[in-house]
Design a protein around this motif. Structure first.
Motif, PDB file in Angstrom:
ATOM      1  N   GLU A  47     -38.479 -29.959  21.948  1.00 40.98           N
ATOM      2  CA  GLU A  47     -38.758 -30.951  22.991  1.00 40.98           C
ATOM      3  C   GLU A  47     -38.060 -30.628  24.305  1.00 40.98           C
ATOM      4  O   GLU A  47     -38.541 -31.006  25.369  1.00 40.98           O
ATOM      5  CB  GLU A  47     -38.304 -32.344  22.537  1.00 40.98           C
ATOM      6  N   ASN A  48     -36.921 -29.955  24.248  1.00 36.42           N
ATOM      7  CA  ASN A  48     -36.091 -29.794  25.433  1.00 36.42           C
ATOM      8  C   ASN A  48     -36.039 -28.390  26.018  1.00 36.42           C
ATOM      9  O   ASN A  48     -35.523 -28.212  27.121  1.00 36.42           O
ATOM     10  CB  ASN A  48     -34.664 -30.266  25.128  1.00 36.42           C
ATOM     11  N   LEU A  49     -36.543 -27.406  25.303  1.00 33.94           N
ATOM     12  CA  LEU A  49     -36.584 -26.041  25.829  1.00 33.94           C
ATOM     13  C   LEU A  49     -38.012 -25.686  26.221  1.00 33.94           C
ATOM     14  O   LEU A  49     -38.967 -26.251  25.677  1.00 33.94           O
ATOM     15  CB  LEU A  49     -36.107 -25.037  24.768  1.00 33.94           C
ATOM     16  N   ARG A  50     -38.148 -24.748  27.132  1.00 37.72           N
ATOM     17  CA  ARG A  50     -39.474 -24.215  27.434  1.00 37.72           C
ATOM     18  C   ARG A  50     -39.989 -23.521  26.183  1.00 37.72           C
ATOM     19  O   ARG A  50     -39.208 -23.052  25.345  1.00 37.72           O
ATOM     20  CB  ARG A  50     -39.401 -23.231  28.590  1.00 37.72           C
ATOM     21  N   ALA A  51     -41.286 -23.417  26.064  1.00 36.74           N
ATOM     22  CA  ALA A  51     -41.903 -22.847  24.858  1.00 36.74           C
ATOM     23  C   ALA A  51     -41.381 -21.440  24.567  1.00 36.74           C
ATOM     24  O   ALA A  51     -41.029 -21.124  23.430  1.00 36.74           O
ATOM     25  CB  ALA A  51     -43.415 -22.832  24.989  1.00 36.74           C
ATOM     26  N   GLY A  52     -41.307 -20.590  25.577  1.00 41.51           N
ATOM     27  CA  GLY A  52     -40.825 -19.223  25.375  1.00 41.51           C
ATOM     28  C   GLY A  52     -39.365 -19.183  24.963  1.00 41.51           C
ATOM     29  O   GLY A  52     -38.971 -18.373  24.114  1.00 41.51           O
ATOM     30  N   SER A  53     -38.566 -20.066  25.545  1.00 44.73           N
ATOM     31  CA  SER A  53     -37.143 -20.130  25.189  1.00 44.73           C
ATOM     32  C   SER A  53     -36.975 -20.593  23.750  1.00 44.73           C
ATOM     33  O   SER A  53     -36.132 -20.079  23.018  1.00 44.73           O
ATOM     34  CB  SER A  53     -36.397 -21.073  26.132  1.00 44.73           C
ATOM     35  N   TYR A  54     -37.782 -21.570  23.352  1.00 45.63           N
ATOM     36  CA  TYR A  54     -37.718 -22.065  21.974  1.00 45.63           C
ATOM     37  C   TYR A  54     -38.094 -20.955  20.993  1.00 45.63           C
ATOM     38  O   TYR A  54     -37.395 -20.742  20.000  1.00 45.63           O
ATOM     39  CB  TYR A  54     -38.645 -23.271  21.784  1.00 45.63           C
ATOM     40  N   ARG A  55     -39.182 -20.233  21.285  1.00 41.22           N
ATOM     41  CA  ARG A  55     -39.608 -19.150  20.381  1.00 41.22           C
ATOM     42  C   ARG A  55     -38.539 -18.057  20.287  1.00 41.22           C
ATOM     43  O   ARG A  55     -38.253 -17.557  19.196  1.00 41.22           O
ATOM     44  CB  ARG A  55     -40.943 -18.564  20.843  1.00 41.22           C
ATOM     45  N   ALA A  56     -37.932 -17.708  21.412  1.00 39.96           N
ATOM     46  CA  ALA A  56     -36.878 -16.686  21.411  1.00 39.96           C
ATOM     47  C   ALA A  56     -35.676 -17.155  20.601  1.00 39.96           C
ATOM     48  O   ALA A  56     -35.085 -16.385  19.826  1.00 39.96           O
ATOM     49  CB  ALA A  56     -36.455 -16.359  22.837  1.00 39.96           C
ATOM     50  N   TRP A  57     -35.316 -18.435  20.729  1.00 38.57           N
ATOM     51  CA  TRP A  57     -34.196 -18.992  19.962  1.00 38.57           C
ATOM     52  C   TRP A  57     -34.499 -18.956  18.465  1.00 38.57           C
ATOM     53  O   TRP A  57     -33.671 -18.531  17.668  1.00 38.57           O
ATOM     54  CB  TRP A  57     -33.915 -20.431  20.421  1.00 38.57           C
ATOM     55  N   ARG A  58     -35.707 -19.392  18.068  1.00 41.70           N
ATOM     56  CA  ARG A  58     -36.071 -19.401  16.644  1.00 41.70           C
ATOM     57  C   ARG A  58     -36.077 -17.980  16.088  1.00 41.70           C
ATOM     58  O   ARG A  58     -35.623 -17.748  14.976  1.00 41.70           O
ATOM     59  CB  ARG A  58     -37.456 -20.047  16.439  1.00 41.70           C
ATOM     60  N   LYS A  59     -36.574 -17.023  16.861  1.00 38.61           N
ATOM     61  CA  LYS A  59     -36.593 -15.634  16.414  1.00 38.61           C
ATOM     62  C   LYS A  59     -35.167 -15.135  16.193  1.00 38.61           C
ATOM     63  O   LYS A  59     -34.882 -14.487  15.182  1.00 38.61           O
ATOM     64  CB  LYS A  59     -37.303 -14.772  17.457  1.00 38.61           C
ATOM     65  N   ARG A  60     -34.261 -15.468  17.119  1.00 39.61           N
ATOM     66  CA  ARG A  60     -32.870 -15.037  16.993  1.00 39.61           C
ATOM     67  C   ARG A  60     -32.198 -15.702  15.782  1.00 39.61           C
ATOM     68  O   ARG A  60     -31.497 -15.048  15.022  1.00 39.61           O
ATOM     69  CB  ARG A  60     -32.105 -15.357  18.278  1.00 39.61           C
ATOM     70  N   VAL A  61     -32.447 -16.977  15.589  1.00 39.16           N
ATOM     71  CA  VAL A  61     -31.861 -17.700  14.450  1.00 39.16           C
ATOM     72  C   VAL A  61     -32.370 -17.107  13.138  1.00 39.16           C
ATOM     73  O   VAL A  61     -31.598 -16.889  12.207  1.00 39.16           O
ATOM     74  CB  VAL A  61     -32.178 -19.214  14.540  1.00 39.16           C
ATOM     75  N   ARG A  62     -33.675 -16.827  13.060  1.00 39.27           N
ATOM     76  CA  ARG A  62     -34.236 -16.231  11.845  1.00 39.27           C
ATOM     77  C   ARG A  62     -33.642 -14.856  11.587  1.00 39.27           C
ATOM     78  O   ARG A  62     -33.318 -14.515  10.452  1.00 39.27           O
ATOM     79  CB  ARG A  62     -35.756 -16.126  11.938  1.00 39.27           C
ATOM     80  N   LYS A  63     -33.489 -14.065  12.632  1.00 42.41           N
ATOM     81  CA  LYS A  63     -32.926 -12.720  12.501  1.00 42.41           C
ATOM     82  C   LYS A  63     -31.493 -12.781  11.966  1.00 42.41           C
ATOM     83  O   LYS A  63     -31.132 -12.044  11.053  1.00 42.41           O
ATOM     84  CB  LYS A  63     -32.961 -12.021  13.855  1.00 42.41           C
ATOM     85  N   PHE A  64     -30.679 -13.695  12.515  1.00 41.32           N
ATOM     86  CA  PHE A  64     -29.306 -13.830  12.046  1.00 41.32           C
ATOM     87  C   PHE A  64     -29.256 -14.371  10.618  1.00 41.32           C
ATOM     88  O   PHE A  64     -28.441 -13.942   9.817  1.00 41.32           O
ATOM     89  CB  PHE A  64     -28.494 -14.759  12.958  1.00 41.32           C
ATOM     90  N   SER A  65     -30.139 -15.304  10.297  1.00 38.55           N
ATOM     91  CA  SER A  65     -30.109 -15.896   8.961  1.00 38.55           C
ATOM     92  C   SER A  65     -30.502 -14.890   7.892  1.00 38.55           C
ATOM     93  O   SER A  65     -30.077 -14.992   6.750  1.00 38.55           O
ATOM     94  CB  SER A  65     -30.994 -17.136   8.884  1.00 38.55           C
ATOM     95  N   ASP A  66     -31.317 -13.906   8.268  1.00 37.18           N
ATOM     96  CA  ASP A  66     -31.663 -12.849   7.321  1.00 37.18           C
ATOM     97  C   ASP A  66     -30.444 -11.981   7.009  1.00 37.18           C
ATOM     98  O   ASP A  66     -30.303 -11.468   5.911  1.00 37.18           O
ATOM     99  CB  ASP A  66     -32.775 -11.955   7.874  1.00 37.18           C
ATOM    100  N   ARG A  67     -29.558 -11.838   7.989  1.00 37.75           N
ATOM    101  CA  ARG A  67     -28.377 -10.994   7.808  1.00 37.75           C
ATOM    102  C   ARG A  67     -27.205 -11.741   7.180  1.00 37.75           C
ATOM    103  O   ARG A  67     -26.428 -11.172   6.453  1.00 37.75           O
ATOM    104  CB  ARG A  67     -27.914 -10.426   9.158  1.00 37.75           C
ATOM    105  N   ARG A  68     -27.072 -13.008   7.511  1.00 39.62           N
ATOM    106  CA  ARG A  68     -25.961 -13.786   6.985  1.00 39.62           C
ATOM    107  C   ARG A  68     -26.495 -15.049   6.338  1.00 39.62           C
ATOM    108  O   ARG A  68     -27.088 -15.884   7.002  1.00 39.62           O
ATOM    109  CB  ARG A  68     -24.997 -14.184   8.110  1.00 39.62           C
ATOM    110  N   GLU A  69     -26.232 -15.210   5.079  1.00 38.65           N
ATOM    111  CA  GLU A  69     -26.764 -16.327   4.318  1.00 38.65           C
ATOM    112  C   GLU A  69     -26.335 -17.673   4.877  1.00 38.65           C
ATOM    113  O   GLU A  69     -27.090 -18.635   4.877  1.00 38.65           O
ATOM    114  CB  GLU A  69     -26.311 -16.202   2.867  1.00 38.65           C
ATOM    115  N   ASN A  70     -25.104 -17.801   5.357  1.00 39.89           N
ATOM    116  CA  ASN A  70     -24.584 -19.088   5.796  1.00 39.89           C
ATOM    117  C   ASN A  70     -24.768 -19.349   7.270  1.00 39.89           C
ATOM    118  O   ASN A  70     -24.255 -20.311   7.809  1.00 39.89           O
ATOM    119  CB  ASN A  70     -23.103 -19.206   5.450  1.00 39.89           C
ATOM    120  N   TYR A  71     -25.512 -18.493   7.961  1.00 39.84           N
ATOM    121  CA  TYR A  71     -25.809 -18.747   9.358  1.00 39.84           C
ATOM    122  C   TYR A  71     -26.868 -19.815   9.440  1.00 39.84           C
ATOM    123  O   TYR A  71     -27.460 -20.207   8.440  1.00 39.84           O
ATOM    124  CB  TYR A  71     -26.281 -17.444  10.044  1.00 39.84           C
ATOM    125  N   LYS A  72     -27.187 -20.291  10.572  1.00 41.13           N
ATOM    126  CA  LYS A  72     -28.147 -21.354  10.806  1.00 41.13           C
ATOM    127  C   LYS A  72     -29.281 -21.427   9.846  1.00 41.13           C
ATOM    128  O   LYS A  72     -29.877 -20.718   9.286  1.00 41.13           O
ATOM    129  CB  LYS A  72     -28.679 -21.260  12.222  1.00 41.13           C
TER     130      LYS A  72
END
Length: 72
Positions: A47-72
């Motif tokens: 709701e609060n980020l631009r669409a591109g910013s939201y997609r980039a954030w989700r991609k980064r969170v998914r990438k980190f979560s694949d590497r570290r189990e206890n990340y976001k």
């Protein structure tokens, strides 16, 4: 603690966004401080980020979560 994103003040919304954007703060930490579930944080971010910013954030969170189990 508030349990709904609609009840958060703009200052708290900004704080949650800042926490969520941080690579060092997990969804569990946000839940402890603000009582928001992972799904609620994602909805707030959408709701609060631009669409591109939201997609980039989700991609980064998914990438980190694949590497570290206890990340976001």
């Amino acid at each position: 603690m508030k349990t709904s994103t609609q009840k958060l003040s703009q200052d708290h919304v900004s704080a949650v966004i800042e926490m969520a954007l941080s690579d060092h703060i997990s969804f569990a930490d946000i839940k402890l401080e603000y009582g928001l579930s992972e799904a609620e944080v994602k909805a707030l971010m959408r709701e609060n980020l631009r669409a591109g910013s939201y997609r980039a954030w989700r991609k980064r969170v998914r990438k980190f979560s694949d590497r570290r189990e206890n990340y976001k």
